[in-house]
Design a protein around this motif. Structure first.
Motif, PDB file in Angstrom:
ATOM      1  N   PRO A 254      55.921  37.323  28.744  1.00 60.69           N
ATOM      2  CA  PRO A 254      55.389  38.228  29.777  1.00 60.69           C
ATOM      3  C   PRO A 254      55.554  37.652  31.173  1.00 60.69           C
ATOM      4  O   PRO A 254      55.623  36.426  31.347  1.00 60.69           O
ATOM      5  CB  PRO A 254      53.909  38.347  29.401  1.00 60.69           C
ATOM      6  N   PRO A 255      55.624  38.510  32.184  1.00 56.39           N
ATOM      7  CA  PRO A 255      55.753  38.027  33.571  1.00 56.39           C
ATOM      8  C   PRO A 255      54.563  37.171  33.969  1.00 56.39           C
ATOM      9  O   PRO A 255      53.424  37.424  33.557  1.00 56.39           O
ATOM     10  CB  PRO A 255      55.790  39.328  34.395  1.00 56.39           C
ATOM     11  N   GLN A 256      54.838  36.170  34.773  1.00 55.65           N
ATOM     12  CA  GLN A 256      53.775  35.280  35.244  1.00 55.65           C
ATOM     13  C   GLN A 256      52.765  36.071  36.074  1.00 55.65           C
ATOM     14  O   GLN A 256      53.125  36.930  36.868  1.00 55.65           O
ATOM     15  CB  GLN A 256      54.376  34.153  36.092  1.00 55.65           C
ATOM     16  N   GLY A 257      51.471  35.790  35.852  1.00 46.46           N
ATOM     17  CA  GLY A 257      50.424  36.444  36.625  1.00 46.46           C
ATOM     18  C   GLY A 257      49.950  37.758  36.055  1.00 46.46           C
ATOM     19  O   GLY A 257      49.116  38.435  36.663  1.00 46.46           O
ATOM     20  N   THR A 258      50.467  38.151  34.875  1.00 46.21           N
ATOM     21  CA  THR A 258      50.004  39.382  34.229  1.00 46.21           C
ATOM     22  C   THR A 258      49.194  39.012  32.989  1.00 46.21           C
ATOM     23  O   THR A 258      49.528  38.057  32.285  1.00 46.21           O
ATOM     24  CB  THR A 258      51.181  40.285  33.818  1.00 46.21           C
ATOM     25  N   MET A 259      48.142  39.766  32.724  1.00 47.70           N
ATOM     26  CA  MET A 259      47.259  39.446  31.611  1.00 47.70           C
ATOM     27  C   MET A 259      47.903  39.816  30.276  1.00 47.70           C
ATOM     28  O   MET A 259      48.603  40.819  30.156  1.00 47.70           O
ATOM     29  CB  MET A 259      45.910  40.172  31.764  1.00 47.70           C
ATOM     30  N   THR A 260      47.660  38.995  29.262  1.00 51.07           N
ATOM     31  CA  THR A 260      48.154  39.243  27.910  1.00 51.07           C
ATOM     32  C   THR A 260      46.973  39.449  26.968  1.00 51.07           C
ATOM     33  O   THR A 260      45.821  39.162  27.317  1.00 51.07           O
ATOM     34  CB  THR A 260      48.999  38.071  27.405  1.00 51.07           C
ATOM     35  N   LEU A 261      47.270  39.917  25.775  1.00 48.77           N
ATOM     36  CA  LEU A 261      46.218  40.102  24.768  1.00 48.77           C
ATOM     37  C   LEU A 261      45.569  38.770  24.430  1.00 48.77           C
ATOM     38  O   LEU A 261      44.344  38.681  24.274  1.00 48.77           O
ATOM     39  CB  LEU A 261      46.810  40.747  23.514  1.00 48.77           C
TER      40      LEU A 261
ATOM     41  N   GLU B 178      36.036  37.145  35.363  1.00 50.66           N
ATOM     42  CA  GLU B 178      36.118  37.077  36.825  1.00 50.66           C
ATOM     43  C   GLU B 178      36.281  35.635  37.324  1.00 50.66           C
ATOM     44  O   GLU B 178      36.836  35.416  38.406  1.00 50.66           O
ATOM     45  CB  GLU B 178      34.885  37.731  37.440  1.00 50.66           C
ATOM     46  N   LYS B 179      35.849  34.669  36.539  1.00 52.20           N
ATOM     47  CA  LYS B 179      36.031  33.270  36.914  1.00 52.20           C
ATOM     48  C   LYS B 179      37.510  32.914  36.947  1.00 52.20           C
ATOM     49  O   LYS B 179      37.956  32.091  37.769  1.00 52.20           O
ATOM     50  CB  LYS B 179      35.285  32.363  35.936  1.00 52.20           C
ATOM     51  N   VAL B 180      38.292  33.550  36.060  1.00 50.93           N
ATOM     52  CA  VAL B 180      39.725  33.267  35.973  1.00 50.93           C
ATOM     53  C   VAL B 180      40.549  34.263  36.771  1.00 50.93           C
ATOM     54  O   VAL B 180      41.517  33.901  37.447  1.00 50.93           O
ATOM     55  CB  VAL B 180      40.187  33.273  34.494  1.00 50.93           C
ATOM     56  N   TRP B 181      40.141  35.555  36.728  1.00 52.79           N
ATOM     57  CA  TRP B 181      40.979  36.617  37.284  1.00 52.79           C
ATOM     58  C   TRP B 181      40.449  37.226  38.574  1.00 52.79           C
ATOM     59  O   TRP B 181      41.101  38.073  39.180  1.00 52.79           O
ATOM     60  CB  TRP B 181      41.161  37.735  36.241  1.00 52.79           C
TER      61      TRP B 181
ATOM     62  N   ILE C   5      48.267  44.330  29.561  1.00 53.64           N
ATOM     63  CA  ILE C   5      48.023  43.842  28.198  1.00 53.64           C
ATOM     64  C   ILE C   5      48.800  44.683  27.187  1.00 53.64           C
ATOM     65  O   ILE C   5      49.420  44.164  26.251  1.00 53.64           O
ATOM     66  CB  ILE C   5      46.516  43.881  27.873  1.00 53.64           C
ATOM     67  N   ALA C   6      48.776  45.997  27.376  1.00 52.39           N
ATOM     68  CA  ALA C   6      49.438  46.898  26.429  1.00 52.39           C
ATOM     69  C   ALA C   6      50.944  46.678  26.388  1.00 52.39           C
ATOM     70  O   ALA C   6      51.539  46.604  25.314  1.00 52.39           O
ATOM     71  CB  ALA C   6      49.119  48.352  26.802  1.00 52.39           C
ATOM     72  N   VAL C   7      51.586  46.563  27.551  1.00 54.43           N
ATOM     73  CA  VAL C   7      53.051  46.463  27.571  1.00 54.43           C
ATOM     74  C   VAL C   7      53.543  45.043  27.299  1.00 54.43           C
ATOM     75  O   VAL C   7      54.638  44.862  26.746  1.00 54.43           O
ATOM     76  CB  VAL C   7      53.642  46.981  28.900  1.00 54.43           C
ATOM     77  N   ASN C   8      52.759  44.034  27.664  1.00 55.60           N
ATOM     78  CA  ASN C   8      53.208  42.650  27.467  1.00 55.60           C
ATOM     79  C   ASN C   8      53.369  42.274  26.004  1.00 55.60           C
ATOM     80  O   ASN C   8      54.063  41.300  25.683  1.00 55.60           O
ATOM     81  CB  ASN C   8      52.244  41.671  28.154  1.00 55.60           C
TER      82      ASN C   8
ATOM     83  N   ALA D 221      47.143  41.977  40.604  1.00 53.07           N
ATOM     84  CA  ALA D 221      47.707  42.878  39.598  1.00 53.07           C
ATOM     85  C   ALA D 221      47.581  44.323  40.039  1.00 53.07           C
ATOM     86  O   ALA D 221      48.511  45.124  39.905  1.00 53.07           O
ATOM     87  CB  ALA D 221      46.999  42.666  38.261  1.00 53.07           C
ATOM     88  N   ALA D 222      46.404  44.669  40.609  1.00 52.97           N
ATOM     89  CA  ALA D 222      46.199  46.039  41.089  1.00 52.97           C
ATOM     90  C   ALA D 222      47.134  46.355  42.242  1.00 52.97           C
ATOM     91  O   ALA D 222      47.682  47.456  42.349  1.00 52.97           O
ATOM     92  CB  ALA D 222      44.743  46.232  41.510  1.00 52.97           C
ATOM     93  N   ALA D 223      47.340  45.370  43.131  1.00 53.71           N
ATOM     94  CA  ALA D 223      48.221  45.578  44.275  1.00 53.71           C
ATOM     95  C   ALA D 223      49.656  45.825  43.832  1.00 53.71           C
ATOM     96  O   ALA D 223      50.388  46.614  44.424  1.00 53.71           O
ATOM     97  CB  ALA D 223      48.150  44.379  45.209  1.00 53.71           C
TER      98      ALA D 223
END
Length: 420
Positions: A114-121, A157-160, A105-108, A184-186
């Motif tokens: 933003p890259p696909q599959g990464t969370m945004t603000l 958690e329903k989405v991510w 979220i911070a870097v996007n 994302a963690a992986a």
């Protein structure tokens, strides 16, 4: 058939060359960063520690599935993680899924796409159903993700997928069924290291050298095109280390007169003919009021460590230190005084929301001297944006995280003491 690894290496080289003309900073960082193949990486590219050096890992199969534009964005994404030192700051995190989401979220926010599959603000605001501050440090978003209501966590958690990594109720899921938080963690898995063989000081020095070299290679024109927050961070990394909190505290105490002390270098004013009587000068020390944020992110052991150092310094300076916990209010009934030679321990109680104003209101109500008292506030920096300080100017903020102090115009200055 062309070798997948050779194709991936060629594409990486081409992408870095392209970034040197379009996003010069990212290109300069990647030009100096070693690259290594990792077929076990659950992402096209990622950052990892190898021999105390930050390297760019890539999975050749996944990398070759990206378009040129997608690869360029992912490379910029990883460079931003490096600039904010995320692989160093979260090297031993116990909540990698939440860390992965918060840092993304911070870097996007500095990327157009933003890259696909990464969370945004925007993703997080939509799920929490409330606005959040933009362009804040990752610690800000991590704290939000750590203090969710059950309803908020359920929506995320329903989405991510699961945010906690200790859920053993399900068997190991396949990559296709894994939640986006797990993926994302992986993709950040290279940040985790074996602390028994790695050298954090060497890691920090090498990362700082890498970023400083890239920053110094930029022209003023290229620097001016960067967002202000990135400019400030790289300027900080490239400049000499600022005074630490111990030096600043000594300087504060050294400016404050507190009583008198005997000296043979001055006549006794009351009896100037009595040469055997010493004169007096101002004794430069002061009482210290150390306020500890009960709702902060430091552990009791870390707080005790800081207080032990504070005790050592103040013994040398002949000062008295009062330790007072606070959260939404000051808990003066739990105040204790540091005793020379006695082991320092600390155990937090309560832990409601943080209110810095309560500290200054308490000081004024207790008629604490504005000239002779030094105020030390140990906190994670999360509080109000404006304060009425009632004339108290001898204030030192000790921040336990990399987050900036929420107060827009803080009295005195703030210094980081925890983490990197």
């Amino acid at each position: 058939m062309t070798d997948l690894n050779e194709t991936a290496k060629q594409r990486l080289t081409k992408a870095v060359v392209n970034l040197l003309t379009t996003q010069r900073l990212s290109g300069e960082v990647l030009l100096e960063m070693p690259r290594t193949r990792n077929q076990d990486l659950d992402a096209p590219i990622g950052l990892a520690w190898q021999h105390n050096q930050l390297v760019l890992e890539y999975n050749d199969r996944q990398l070759n599935e990206l378009t040129a534009d997608q690869l360029g964005v992912r490379l910029q994404h990883e460079v931003l993680h490096a600039i904010w030192q995320h692989p160093l700051r979260y090297v031993s995190s116990t909540h990698p899924r939440r860390v992965a989401l918060a840092t993304d979220i911070a870097v996007n926010q500095y990327l157009k796409t933003p890259p696909q599959g990464t969370m945004t603000l925007a993703d997080l605001e939509k799920l929490l159903q409330r606005p959040l501050a933009a362009h804040r440090d990752s610690r800000y978003y991590l704290r939000i993700l750590t203090h969710l209501t059950p309803a908020e966590q359920g929506r995320i958690e329903k989405v991510w997928g699961k945010l906690d990594d200790n859920d053993q109720s399900e068997p190991q899921r396949s990559e296709k069924k894994a939640g986006k938080a797990q993926k994302a963690a992986a993709s950040h898995q290279g940040w985790q290291t074996d602390q028994s063989v790695d050298n954090p000081d060497l890691q920090k020095a090498r990362l700082k050298a890498l970023l400083s070299k890239a920053w110094k290679s930029l022209s003023q024109k290229n620097r001016g095109r960067l967002p202000g927050e990135i400019q400030e961070e790289l300027e900080r990394l490239s400049n000499p280390e600022p005074l630490n909190w111990r030096q600043l505290l000594v300087r504060l105490l050294g400016r404050i007169p507190s009583g008198k002390q005997d000296t043979r270098a001055r006549f006794n004013r009351r009896q100037p003919l009595r040469m055997e009587l010493p004169g007096q000068i101002d004794r430069l020390n002061a009482d210290i009021y150390a306020f500890v944020d009960n709702s902060g992110s430091m552990s009791d052991q870390e707080i005790a460590g800081v207080l032990t150092e504070l005790q050592y310094l103040t013994v040398q300076l002949n000062s008295q230190v009062e330790i007072i916990p606070f959260d939404a209010k000051v808990h003066s009934e739990q105040a204790t005084r540091l005793q020379p030679g006695k082991n320092v321990s600390y155990q937090r109680t309560g832990g409601g929301g943080t209110c810095f104003q309560a500290v200054f209101d308490w000081l004024q109500k207790q008629h604490v001297s504005r000239q002779q008292a030094t105020v030390v506030i140990l906190t994670d920096g999360w509080g109000e944006s404006e304060l009425a300080v009632h004339g108290y100017r001898n204030v030192l903020w000790l921040l336990s995280t990399e987050s900036e102090l929420s107060v827009k115009s803080p009295v005195m200055r703030s210094v980081k003491i925890g983490g990197i």
